[in-house]
Scaffold this active site. Structure first.
Site, PDB file in Angstrom:
ATOM      1  N   HIS A 148     -11.631  -6.640   2.261  1.00 19.33           N
ATOM      2  CA  HIS A 148     -11.613  -5.308   2.842  1.00 19.33           C
ATOM      3  C   HIS A 148     -11.975  -4.214   1.839  1.00 19.33           C
ATOM      4  O   HIS A 148     -11.891  -3.021   2.175  1.00 19.33           O
ATOM      5  CB  HIS A 148     -10.227  -5.020   3.435  1.00 19.33           C
TER       6      HIS A 148
ATOM      7  N   TYR B   2      -1.389  -8.631   9.775  1.00 17.95           N
ATOM      8  CA  TYR B   2      -2.267  -8.401   8.621  1.00 17.95           C
ATOM      9  C   TYR B   2      -3.675  -8.037   9.115  1.00 17.95           C
ATOM     10  O   TYR B   2      -4.298  -7.085   8.652  1.00 17.95           O
ATOM     11  CB  TYR B   2      -2.305  -9.679   7.779  1.00 17.95           C
TER      12      TYR B   2
ATOM     13  N   HIS C 178       0.859  -1.190   0.000  1.00 12.04           N
ATOM     14  CA  HIS C 178       0.000   0.000   0.000  1.00 12.04           C
ATOM     15  C   HIS C 178       0.899   1.246   0.000  1.00 12.04           C
ATOM     16  O   HIS C 178       0.796   2.085   0.900  1.00 12.04           O
ATOM     17  CB  HIS C 178      -0.945   0.033   1.210  1.00 12.04           C
TER      18      HIS C 178
END
Ligand code: FEO
Length: 384
Positions: A132, A179, A9
């Protein structure tokens, strides 16, 4: 397998043990490809795939999730097989079109939809919205009883050993927890409902094949049970003290508070983290494990250090619940840091238990003693 990956990310998430982007090829009467890999590996992936199967023999693709780490090789693949259908959620059509601006042959599926792939086997789709991304989905293969769970149950862990029973268990569970804490925790209520929904489907599960790290074949339900525990506003008997310091005054306070907490509760695990030197995501994982945090910053420019402010901002987004907190810090003259930290921590969802402890200039013997007493008092407050 991406052994070199150190952040994910962008620079938002540290990945000290690398990662993998797991794509699966099912070869029954129909040949099905589940997900692809991250963009930098696109050409290598398509070449490898073409070495396993004539690409024209692939009947369809399942895109469980549109994020680029799983869809990044779709453009390269679709240039070779442009007419093959892509099965995905309605939201994945939006995310894939939004990212790649291609009008591929999307086939929208919903929870419970099935596709017969021959040899008595079917693929059943299970939407996983906001786990997600809005487009997230899982696919279940009957007969072999494999749940292709995409991000859920994954870990950023590169390993040539593809299964959970073949890797170091401490590393595996640390990476699975990190995570969860850093990616999935904000969606706890949704996750609890989804775990119940999957349990109600009563599907036998022999393997959970994730999209990152190793897949769970040895007692695969162990990670489902662990997720149920983590989704329940998880905490251990741990207090984490997180600070930054300029001339070591606030650091001395942190050490004395840690000493006091331990004197006040010999059972509790106490960890001390300098947020400017440590890894923010590892420290966020320590917050996830904690029943309480104590955060410290000296006063600078009528405020707190940016390292501490940035970290409070990070954990606010992770939406930890049911955790207590207190603040501390040294100052020279105006001394607003503790009050500001109290406000920021409350805003981030922590229950701040007192006004905090602050000390002018460097702590002397009396101030250090007072910091030990503050720690002892916190140990009691955090046990209430
Ligand atoms: Fe592994 Fe949400 O992508």
């Amino acid at each position: 397998m991406d052994w070199e990956l150190q952040s994910f990310h962008g620079e938002e998430l540290s990945t000290h043990r690398g990662s993998s982007y797991n794509s699966y090829l099912i070869q029954e009467e129909k040949n099905v490809l589940i997900d692809t890999v991250w963009l930098p590996f696109a050409e290598e992936f398509v070449d490898n795939l073409a070495g396993k199967i004539d690409l024209q023999e692939i009947d369809f693709i399942i895109a469980n999730h549109g994020e680029v780490d799983h869809s990044g090789a779709l453009p390269a693949l679709m240039r070779r097989i442009p007419d093959k259908p892509i099965y995905c959620s309605a939201n994945a059509v939006k995310s894939l079109k939004g990212q790649y601006h291609e009008d591929w042959d999307f086939r929208v599926v919903r929870t419970g939809d099935k596709i017969d792939i021959g040899n008595g086997k079917e693929i059943i789709f299970i939407e996983m919205p906001m786990l997600h991304w809005p487009d997230s989905m899982a696919a279940y293969l009957t007969g072999d009883n494999i749940l292709f769970s995409n991000d859920a149950f994954g870990q950023h862990l590169a390993s040539e050993n593809l299964f959970n029973d073949l890797v170091d268990q401490d590393e595996l569970y640390y990476e699975a927890m990190k995570y969860y804490a850093n990616i999935l925790n904000p969606f706890n209520p949704l996750l609890r409902r989804k775990l119940d929904e999957i349990a109600a489907l009563d599907l036998p599960i022999d393997i959970i094949a994730t999209s990152h790290g190793v897949s769970w074949r040895d007692n695969p339900m162990q990670i489902v049970e662990k997720y149920a525990e983590w989704a329940g506003d998880y905490q251990e008997n741990q207090i984490t003290i997180i600070y930054d310091t300029m001339w070591n005054g606030t650091k001395r306070l942190a050490e004395k508070i840690a000493e006091g907490v331990k004197l006040g509760d010999e059972e509790v695990t106490v960890k001390l983290c300098n947020i400017a030197k440590g890894d923010k995501n590892d420290i966020a994982t320590e917050v996830f494990r904690s029943k309480a945090v104590v955060m410290g910053s000296p006063t600078v420019s009528n405020s707190i250090l940016q390292s501490v402010a940035g970290f409070v901002h990070l954990v606010k987004g992770l939406k930890f619940k049911g955790k207590k907190a207190a603040a501390f810090g040294c100052y020279g003259w105006s001394g607003e840091a503790v009050k500001i930290l109290n406000g920021l921590m409350e805003d981030a969802g922590f229950e701040v238990v007192n006004e905090g402890y602050r000390n002018q200039w460097n702590p002397d013997i009396d101030a250090k003693r007072a910091a030990v007493d503050f720690g002892k008092e916190l140990a009691k407050e955090f046990n209430k």
